[in-house]
Design an enzyme around this catalytic site. Structure first.
Site, PDB file in Angstrom:
ATOM      1  N   ASP A  36      -6.652  -0.082   6.386  1.00 18.57           N
ATOM      2  CA  ASP A  36      -7.757   0.742   5.891  1.00 18.57           C
ATOM      3  C   ASP A  36      -8.593   1.286   7.035  1.00 18.57           C
ATOM      4  O   ASP A  36      -9.169   2.367   6.923  1.00 18.57           O
ATOM      5  CB  ASP A  36      -8.611  -0.080   4.925  1.00 18.57           C
ATOM      6  CG  ASP A  36      -7.793  -0.537   3.739  1.00 18.57           C
ATOM      7  OD1 ASP A  36      -7.259   0.322   3.024  1.00 18.57           O
ATOM      8  OD2 ASP A  36      -7.643  -1.757   3.550  1.00 18.57           O
ATOM      9  N   GLY A  62       0.841  -1.200   0.000  1.00 19.01           N
ATOM     10  CA  GLY A  62       0.000   0.000   0.000  1.00 19.01           C
ATOM     11  C   GLY A  62       0.871   1.243   0.000  1.00 19.01           C
ATOM     12  O   GLY A  62       2.101   1.169   0.094  1.00 19.01           O
ATOM     13  N   LYS A 114      -8.168  -4.581   6.482  1.00 17.95           N
ATOM     14  CA  LYS A 114      -7.110  -4.455   5.490  1.00 17.95           C
ATOM     15  C   LYS A 114      -7.580  -5.082   4.174  1.00 17.95           C
ATOM     16  O   LYS A 114      -8.569  -5.781   4.142  1.00 17.95           O
ATOM     17  CB  LYS A 114      -5.836  -5.171   5.972  1.00 17.95           C
ATOM     18  CG  LYS A 114      -5.109  -4.382   7.050  1.00 17.95           C
ATOM     19  CD  LYS A 114      -3.775  -5.011   7.443  1.00 17.95           C
ATOM     20  CE  LYS A 114      -2.856  -5.306   6.314  1.00 17.95           C
ATOM     21  NZ  LYS A 114      -2.550  -4.168   5.438  1.00 17.95           N
ATOM     22  N   GLY A 115      -6.799  -4.801   3.127  1.00 17.98           N
ATOM     23  CA  GLY A 115      -7.112  -5.419   1.843  1.00 17.98           C
ATOM     24  C   GLY A 115      -7.607  -4.452   0.795  1.00 17.98           C
ATOM     25  O   GLY A 115      -7.952  -4.858  -0.308  1.00 17.98           O
ATOM     26  N   LYS A 168      -7.755   6.874   9.401  1.00 18.98           N
ATOM     27  CA  LYS A 168      -7.997   5.426   9.454  1.00 18.98           C
ATOM     28  C   LYS A 168      -8.555   4.986  10.818  1.00 18.98           C
ATOM     29  O   LYS A 168      -8.972   3.841  10.973  1.00 18.98           O
ATOM     30  CB  LYS A 168      -6.698   4.657   9.176  1.00 18.98           C
ATOM     31  CG  LYS A 168      -6.009   5.034   7.865  1.00 18.98           C
ATOM     32  CD  LYS A 168      -6.742   4.501   6.681  1.00 18.98           C
ATOM     33  CE  LYS A 168      -6.109   4.826   5.342  1.00 18.98           C
ATOM     34  NZ  LYS A 168      -4.904   4.129   5.029  1.00 18.98           N
ATOM     35  N   GLU A 221      -0.748 -10.596   3.254  1.00 22.77           N
ATOM     36  CA  GLU A 221      -0.544  -9.744   4.441  1.00 22.77           C
ATOM     37  C   GLU A 221      -0.899 -10.502   5.714  1.00 22.77           C
ATOM     38  O   GLU A 221      -0.198 -10.402   6.726  1.00 22.77           O
ATOM     39  CB  GLU A 221      -1.391  -8.475   4.325  1.00 22.77           C
ATOM     40  CG  GLU A 221      -0.869  -7.516   3.265  1.00 22.77           C
ATOM     41  CD  GLU A 221      -1.789  -6.338   2.999  1.00 22.77           C
ATOM     42  OE1 GLU A 221      -1.295  -5.315   2.529  1.00 22.77           O
ATOM     43  OE2 GLU A 221      -3.004  -6.445   3.247  1.00 22.77           O
ATOM     44  N   GLY A 233      -5.860  -2.650  -0.871  1.00 16.91           N
ATOM     45  CA  GLY A 233      -4.933  -2.809  -1.994  1.00 16.91           C
ATOM     46  C   GLY A 233      -4.942  -4.209  -2.572  1.00 16.91           C
ATOM     47  O   GLY A 233      -4.188  -4.511  -3.510  1.00 16.91           O
ATOM     48  N   GLY A 240       0.326  -1.157   6.406  1.00  9.97           N
ATOM     49  CA  GLY A 240      -0.714  -0.140   6.511  1.00  9.97           C
ATOM     50  C   GLY A 240      -2.041  -0.777   6.891  1.00  9.97           C
ATOM     51  O   GLY A 240      -2.119  -1.976   7.164  1.00  9.97           O
TER      52      GLY A 240
HETATM   53  C1  5RP Z   1      -3.343  -3.576   1.058  1.00  9.80           C
HETATM   54  C2  5RP Z   1      -3.662  -3.034   2.401  1.00  9.80           C
HETATM   55  C3  5RP Z   1      -3.140  -1.677   2.718  1.00  9.80           C
HETATM   56  O1  5RP Z   1      -2.292  -1.779   3.812  1.00  9.80           O
HETATM   57  C4  5RP Z   1      -4.282  -0.775   3.025  1.00  9.80           C
HETATM   58  O2  5RP Z   1      -5.148  -0.782   1.911  1.00  9.80           O
HETATM   59  C5  5RP Z   1      -3.818   0.654   3.314  1.00  9.80           C
HETATM   60  O3  5RP Z   1      -3.249   1.202   2.165  1.00  9.80           O
HETATM   61  P1  5RP Z   1      -2.739   2.710   2.125  1.00  9.80           P
HETATM   62  O4  5RP Z   1      -1.541   2.785   2.987  1.00  9.80           O
HETATM   63  O5  5RP Z   1      -2.438   2.950   0.671  1.00  9.80           O
HETATM   64  O6  5RP Z   1      -3.866   3.580   2.616  1.00  9.80           O
HETATM   65  O7  5RP Z   1      -4.282  -3.651   3.218  1.00  9.80           O
HETATM   66  O8  5RP Z   1      -3.963  -4.809   0.855  1.00  9.80           O
END
Ligand code: 5RP
Length: 233
Positions: free
Chosen positions: A85, A28, A95-96, A122, A104, A98, A83
């Site tokens: 969400d 991410g 999470k997820g 977040k 992960e 991305g 990271g």
């Molecule tokens: C990817 C994830 C990321 O960690 C999550 O989407 C946060 O991304 P970002 O740092 O771009 O906000 O879980 O699968």
């Protein structure tokens, strides 16, 4: 969030990393900063061995000459930095966003500790505002989708269930070759029960609820980086 804040959270996490550790590298835009900063340290001779959580992160790390390994070679990792969400008060996560949630979660589960880096947006009282990613097998998608929809209804999801697609309109395919259903809950009142109910569905590979996995979060705000859980006096 500005890239500047993401980098501050990443720098705080990096300050906790001693030489010689086995690290999980998240995926991410925030984790990307951590990998960049780690790459700068590696270029100065810092010793570490890392397992990436996606092909994108692996490519970034390779480009920075960060030594990589895998969970066949290493039995455990010391720390994963990733990271999120959403983060609730108990450091449960969604999470997820991305699409890397399966790797992960495998990497975080193989780590003694998980550090999450994020910005203040977040933080939530209750998980569920961000649509919950559910990774599913392509085979039997219709049956899996109906079973997931029934679980959503039982857990009083407020919104729809959507098959994730790319900006070009094609199915989004994960590194593992699976699809993602995004479930719009609004509010997840019983995350443990929801986790169990989803994992009971044969076609569900994994979901983006990371419960009791995160030990520390560094959350960057305009006033500085907050450490969670807050230290007790
Ligand atoms: C990817 C994830 C990321 O960690 C999550 O989407 C946060 O991304 P970002 O740092 O771009 O906000 O879980 O699968």
């Amino acid at each position: 969030m500005s890239e500047h804040l993401k980098r501050e959270a990443a720098a705080m996490a990096l300050s906790q990393i001693r030489p010689g550790l086995r690290l999980g590298l998240g995926t991410g835009s925030t984790a990307r900063h951590f990998v960049d900063l780690l790459g700068e340290k590696v270029a100065q001779g810092f010793d570490c061995i890392c397992v990436p959580t996606s092909e994108v992160t692996a490519a970034q790390a390779r480009g920075l000459n960060i030594p990589l390994s895998d969970l066949d070679t290493l039995d455990r990792l010391d720390i994963t930095v990733d990271g999120a969400d959403e983060i609730d008060r108990e450091l449960n996560l969604i999470k997820g966003g991305g699409g890397a949630l399966l790797r992960e979660k495998i990497v975080a589960a193989a780590s003694d500790s998980m550090i999450v880096i994020a910005d203040g947006s977040k933080l939530v009282e209750t998980l569920g505002r961000f649509p919950l990613p559910i990774e599913v097998n392509r085979f039997g998608l219709g049956a899996t989708r109906r079973a997931v929809a029934a679980v959503l209804a039982a857990h009083k999801a407020e919104g729809e269930l959507r098959l994730r697609s790319t900006p070009a309109g094609q199915d989004f395919v994960t590194d593992g070759g699976h699809l993602i259903l995004d479930a719009f809950f609004g509010r997840i009142s019983q995350p443990e029960a929801l986790s169990r109910d989803l994992l009971d569905i044969a076609g569900v590979v994994q979901h983006g609820l990371f419960l009791k996995m995160c030990k520390t979060a560094y959350v960057a705000t305009a006033d500085g980086v907050i450490t969670l859980p807050a230290a007790k006096n």
